[in-house]
Design an enzyme around this catalytic site. Structure first.
Site, PDB file in Angstrom:
ATOM      1  N   HIS A 235       0.820  -1.212   0.000  1.00 12.41           N
ATOM      2  CA  HIS A 235       0.000   0.000   0.000  1.00 12.41           C
ATOM      3  C   HIS A 235       0.856   1.266   0.000  1.00 12.41           C
ATOM      4  CE1 HIS A 235      -3.697   2.265   0.864  1.00 12.41           C
ATOM      5  NE2 HIS A 235      -2.949   2.992   1.676  1.00 12.41           N
TER       6      HIS A 235
ATOM      7  N   SER B 261      -8.166   4.622  -3.131  1.00 10.11           N
ATOM      8  CA  SER B 261      -9.097   3.553  -2.800  1.00 10.11           C
ATOM      9  C   SER B 261      -9.255   3.456  -1.289  1.00 10.11           C
ATOM     10  CB  SER B 261      -8.548   2.227  -3.315  1.00 10.11           C
ATOM     11  OG  SER B 261      -7.317   1.952  -2.674  1.00 10.11           O
ATOM     12  N   HIS B 262     -10.413   3.039  -0.854  1.00 11.01           N
ATOM     13  CA  HIS B 262     -10.598   2.670   0.551  1.00 11.01           C
ATOM     14  C   HIS B 262     -11.415   1.376   0.587  1.00 11.01           C
ATOM     15  CE1 HIS B 262     -10.169   4.680   4.687  1.00 11.01           C
ATOM     16  NE2 HIS B 262      -8.984   4.567   4.119  1.00 11.01           N
TER      17      HIS B 262
ATOM     18  N   HIS C 252     -10.619  -2.034   1.370  1.00  9.28           N
ATOM     19  CA  HIS C 252     -10.601  -2.993   2.474  1.00  9.28           C
ATOM     20  C   HIS C 252     -11.368  -2.491   3.690  1.00  9.28           C
ATOM     21  CE1 HIS C 252      -7.291  -4.289  -0.152  1.00  9.28           C
ATOM     22  NE2 HIS C 252      -7.547  -5.509   0.287  1.00  9.28           N
TER      23      HIS C 252
ATOM     24  N   ARG D 229      -7.849  15.488   2.666  1.00 11.72           N
ATOM     25  CA  ARG D 229      -6.585  15.967   3.259  1.00 11.72           C
ATOM     26  C   ARG D 229      -5.479  16.014   2.208  1.00 11.72           C
ATOM     27  NH1 ARG D 229      -8.428  12.905   7.384  1.00 11.72           N
ATOM     28  NH2 ARG D 229      -7.061  11.135   6.991  1.00 11.72           N
TER      29      ARG D 229
ATOM     30  N   ASP E  62      -0.340  15.195   5.456  1.00  9.26           N
ATOM     31  CA  ASP E  62      -1.413  14.638   6.272  1.00  9.26           C
ATOM     32  C   ASP E  62      -0.969  13.297   6.847  1.00  9.26           C
ATOM     33  OD1 ASP E  62      -1.908  13.035   3.787  1.00  9.26           O
ATOM     34  OD2 ASP E  62      -3.584  12.347   4.997  1.00  9.26           O
TER      35      ASP E  62
ATOM     36  N   GLY F 185      -2.029   8.804  -8.596  1.00  7.00           N
ATOM     37  CA  GLY F 185      -3.098   7.840  -8.451  1.00  7.00           C
ATOM     38  C   GLY F 185      -2.794   6.895  -7.329  1.00  7.00           C
ATOM     39  N   ASN F 186      -3.334   5.711  -7.446  1.00  6.72           N
ATOM     40  CA  ASN F 186      -3.274   4.799  -6.337  1.00  6.72           C
ATOM     41  C   ASN F 186      -3.397   3.370  -6.880  1.00  6.72           C
ATOM     42  OD1 ASN F 186      -5.740   3.652  -4.108  1.00  6.72           O
ATOM     43  ND2 ASN F 186      -3.624   3.902  -3.506  1.00  6.72           N
TER      44      ASN F 186
END
Lengths: 735, 230
Positions: free
Chosen positions: A43, A88-89, A91, A110, A262, A525-526
């Site tokens: 992550h 993404s969130h 999980h 944030r 943050d 991005g992620n």
């Protein structure tokens, strides 16, 4: 003593552990091991994806900040820049839908205001399992409420996004959250810890035990111990974050600080080490000074906590008092917990003892990078095998089934729970091809869209990646905006499996190819791996967020037909493209075939034509043809007109009727225009080498489609509109 | 006309309201900070929408203790114009400047959408530019806007003509299907007995520019601006 069991708990391999020992020249203590566990997690480190992400174009003349910061930044002229990012969130949202989604919103906000920008809009891409299953229903209800509770309270409008349903998301829902902000170019801030001796301030909420190991959790598959992971999810407090936004923007506007970051995933650990790494400095902090919500927290817990609504600030030495006064005005803590040091070490003290003493380089830059094994998955063979598709004899019924399928049905039930109008910039309401936000006192406006069809990516990953970018850009073209920058959220299964890694590589290649063709940069991005539970992965799901500019906001075009008697024109060509279509999935229960192939040159010509026609003011509505095909597209153009009239269509293509109605050939746009502009529009199409054909006329009470001399669809518009609007409310009705 | 827009911690329509007054209507407008005791000599105080103090308790229940509220109550008792929009309306009921309270919406969800309202009273400083029976298209955005008051209060409101707006259909018919949040009497906005304090759930500041899809909210601001003439 660090043994195998401890390593397993920290999600580190023994090779990784050996490398840590070699890098720091000794065995780490458990707090230090915890730090590596987080910062070397997939992550935080992108260790499996890095080698492939290099293919993405990230530069361009308007790029102020590409990947590597909290968010990307693009210059939009007149002294302004847009700051945007998707994350993404997934999980946390599966384990605790409401808080998982809410804190996802908090985190992405944030990322944006950390750079000095005021967040002006949120969008979400959501993926759920079929709603016939009550668990999926509960997840969706929780996620939507979570987003609504956080975004509404903080006063940033949630203006759009998308929602898809597929069995592969039953145990792995996806919650991808996008945010965009606006900043004056001269007032951008970065996550830097510069200036030896500059004070490090901890601001915002107090630290508690919530969210410990969140990033590690998001870097492994879920097994049956799911319920035990619930304490890993943080709890959001939008009110605290609202205060934090205002206070942070105030200290930034007054230039009292040097850098700010943050505390999201990996909290204090990530913010200290990343800020130091970017500036080639070190940071020293004393944990006894960190505001804590509960007693008896260990250094390990404080360093790894993911409590929300916290930031780390490096202030100018002589401005600490002023910074603290501003935070006090907003009733917030701003505690001097340490300072910037020379020498590149993260040093943490607690109870007068040094509990962490690590080189920043080892934590951030020297994390291992993996070139994982790749293998083309075997399912593709059978999925691509062509088999005859039975022709139906009732197209009315097929269309009704399609527009009451959860994926295509109206999402009003979702977006009316979101405050999509606060800040008074929303020019097109949700449901349009893209969101349009004016910039107060300027002629130009922003347009934003999210897109990503995972069925295409599952059946042909590279094409899926390309189409995701192309379609997002097409959405912008339909409202009259030209794309300027892209952010992507790449959701995949376990990267240690060669088939998943192959999907990843292919999708990224496709995205890269399309971005190059459109000449737009990806500014960040992620990557979210390990979206699989009990061994079942999600379909590869790239979500593409594109930001565009409309030169003149008064020319924005919406998808709904405007007047009876207008001419309907199709831009592009209808081909036999039923593979991977929503029609096959929802009506015939098949997730098979080859997705439509896209010709990027043709696509770009279609979009440029649409943009020019809009700027000339010769079209009244535009809507792209995507899932559900031409028939569904035209139905939506009718649903979205307030006068509730229908239309008559008679396309002349020699094609199977099902392919004509529901095929998903790319690069098509349905536009409507007044009769006096038809010729000009057709001439322009010719000049732009774009195929344009008159396919019908607006008006009447029914939606009528004739094909090959037969009336194949004829239904009262109001009836199907109720069906389309009523699907989700019916599912979620309080019984 | 001098306007003051109060900022509570958690207000989020403060800038929107300020922008409409200052930039769209060209009026002299200031922000009023909730911790101070200074109304800066304004002629009209606006309590904007938002989630004051997060609204974790009852909406507006904590905002009523803000220091500035002492001055707002005094100002209102002397006949000063006070308008509460959305959260501002909720705060006015908590302050006791308006009767009643807000329950959760009848469908137990937050609702953000355009609604239509029928103007019931055109003889207030907030609505005199309109005509009774006018239908206005203005958005709502709230979770707790389901107006409630005991029957004797409702009766009093009706008798004294204090109801200013009701939720209606597009033709101005007040009926249960159009009563979006379940409010008693379909009440969307009301004044105090004297008529100088008004609360409304819909957001007129979101419907004051053509670009945003409706200009019907201008009626409220224009009426206040010209209220000295009535």
């Amino acid at each position: 003593m660090i043994d195998k069991k401890i390593l397993e708990e920290h999600n580190l391999t023994s090779e990784e552990y050996e490398k840590i020992v070699e890098l720091i020249g000794r065995e780490p203590n458990t707090t230090e091991l915890g730090i590596f566990s987080l910062m070397w997690s997939e992550h935080c480190s992108y260790k499996s994806s890095k080698v492939h992400l290099k293919a993405l174009p990230t530069t361009g003349k308007n790029v102020i900040q590409g990947p590597g910061e909290n968010a990307g930044i693009i210059d939009i002229g007149e002294g302004l820049a847009v700051v945007f990012k998707i994350e993404s969130h997934n999980h946390p949202s599966f384990i605790e839908p409401f808080q998982g989604a809410a804190t996802g919103v908090g985190g992405i906000l944030r990322d944006i205001f950390t750079m000095g920008a005021r967040p002006i809009a949120l969008l979400d891409s959501l993926r759920f399992g079929p709603l016939a299953n009550s668990k999926n229903k509960a997840i969706m209800e929780g996620v939507v409420s979570g987003i609504s509770s956080y975004g509404n309270a903080i006063g940033v409008p949630t203006v759009g996004g998308d929602v898809y349903f597929n069995g592969c998301y039953s145990l792995n829902p996806l919650v991808n959250v996008f945010c965009v902000g606006i900043v004056e170019k001269e007032k951008i801030f970065y996550a830097r810890a510069e200036g030896e001796g500059n004070p490090v301030l901890y601001v915002g909420a107090k630290t508690g035990r919530d969210g410990i190991h969140g990033a590690t959790m998001a870097s492994a598959e879920f097994g049956e111990d799911l319920e035990e992971k619930r304490p890993n999810v943080q709890v959001g407090d939008p009110f605290m974050e609202k205060l934090l936004v205002e206070a942070c923007l105030e200290v930034m506007a007054k230039k009292l600080i040097v850098g700010i970051q943050d505390m999201g995933a990996a909290g204090l650990t990530c913010s200290t080490s990343e800020m130091a790494a970017k500036s080639g400095t070190g940071i020293e902090i004393d944990l006894d000074l960190v505001p804590q919500r509960e007693e008896g927290m260990t250094p390990h817990e404080i360093m790894l906590s993911e409590s929300q609504e916290r930031m780390l600030i490096v202030a100018k030495k002589e401005k600490v008092k002023e910074v603290q006064q501003i935070f006090a005005k907003w009733d917030l803590d701003a505690v001097h917990v340490g300072q910037v040091t020379k020498g590149g070490m993260i040093r943490v003290k607690a109870n007068g003892q040094t509990v962490v003493d690590l080189p920043v380089e080892a934590i951030i830059d020297l994390c291992p990078v993996y070139e994982r094994e790749l293998k083309r998955p075997s399912y593709l063979e059978s999925a691509h095998k062509s088999e005859p598709i039975p022709l139906t004899n009732d197209y009315n019924e097929a269309l009704q089934k399609l527009l009451s399928s959860a994926t295509l049905a109206s999402k009003e039930w979702v977006y009316r729970q979101y405050d999509h109008m606060v800040q008074t910039n929303t020019c097109l309401l949700p449901g349009a091809d893209a969101s349009v936000l004016r910039i107060k006192d300027k002629k130009k406006a922003l347009a934003i869209t999210l897109d990503g069809n995972s069925l295409y990516s599952y059946l042909e990953p590279r094409e899926g990646g390309k189409i995701a970018v192309a379609e997002a850009c097409r959405n912008l073209a339909c409202v009259g905006a030209k794309p300027v920058g892209v952010t992507n959220c790449l959701n995949f299964g376990n990267p240690e499996k060669p088939e998943i890694m192959w999907q990843f590589k292919e999708v990224v290649q496709g995205i890269a190819e399309a971005c190059q063709a459109f000449d737009i940069p990806i500014t960040g991005g992620n990557v979210s791996f390990y979206n699989e539970t009990e061994g079942a992965p999600i379909y590869p799901t790239p979500v593409i967020g594109v930001v565009g500019i409309l030169e003149d906001v008064s020319k924005a075009v919406s998808p709904g037909f405007k007047q009876e008697g207008d001419t309907i024109i199709l831009i592009g060509e209808n081909r036999d493209d039923l593979g991977a279509s929503e029609y096959l999935k929802s009506v015939l229960n098949k997730e098979k075939g080859l997705p439509p192939q896209i010709d990027l040159e043709e696509e770009i010509r279609s979009q440029e034509f649409c943009l020019e026609a809009i700027s000339l003011g010769i079209i009244r509505s535009a809507h792209d043809v995507s899932e559900g095909g031409l028939a569904f597209c035209v139905a939506e153009c009718c649903f979205l007109n307030e006068q509730k009239f229908g239309c008559q269509l008679e396309p002349r293509d020699e094609l199977r009727t099902d392919a004509l109605l529901f095929g998903e050939t790319q690069s098509r746009i349905v536009v409507s225009t007044q009769s006096q502009n038809v010729q000009e529009l057709l001439d322009l199409a010719k000049k732009k080498k774009v195929k344009a054909s008159i396919i019908g006329r607006t008006g009447g009470k029914n939606l009528v489609i004739r094909h090959l001399e037969k009336e194949v669809v004829d239904i009262p518009l109001e009836e199907v509109r109720q069906l389309w609007r009523g699907t989700l409310p019916e599912v979620f009705k309080i019984k | 006309m001098k306007f003051g827009v109060v900022i509570f911690p958690g207000s989020n329509c403060d800038y929107d309201t300020y922008y409409v007054l200052k930039d769209v209507f060209g009026q002299e407008t200031s922000f009023l900070w909730h911790k101070e005791h200074d109304l800066k000599g304004v002629d009209c105080v606006i309590l904007p929408g938002g989630f004051s103090y997060g609204d974790y308790l009852r909406s507006g229940a904590i905002a009523k203790f803000s220091p500035l509220m002492k001055e707002v109550i005094e100002f209102a008792s002397k006949g000063g114009l006070v308008l509460g929009i959305c959260n501002g309306f909720q705060i006015l009921t908590e302050l006791g400047l308006l009767p009643g309270a807000m329950l959760r919406n009848k469908n137990l969800k937050f609702l953000c959408q355009f609604v239509t309202l029928r103007l019931e009273n055109d003889r207030t400083p907030f609505t005199h530019k309109g005509k009774k029976g006018n239908v206005l298209r203005i958005p709502i955005a709230h979770y707790e806007g389901n107006y409630f008051a005991p029957p004797e209060i409702i009766k009093e409101l009706e008798t004294n003509n204090q109801v200013v707006f009701r939720y209606s259909d597009a033709q101005g018919r007040v009926k249960e299907e159009a009563n979006i949040n379940g409010s008693l009497g379909s009440i969307a906005g009301l004044t105090n007995r004297k008529g100088n304090v008004m609360g409304m759930m819909p957001h007129p500041e979101r419907a004051s520019e053509a670009l945003l899809g409706s200009q019907d909210g201008r009626l409220v601001f224009q009426s206040i601006i010209e209220s000295k003439n009535i």
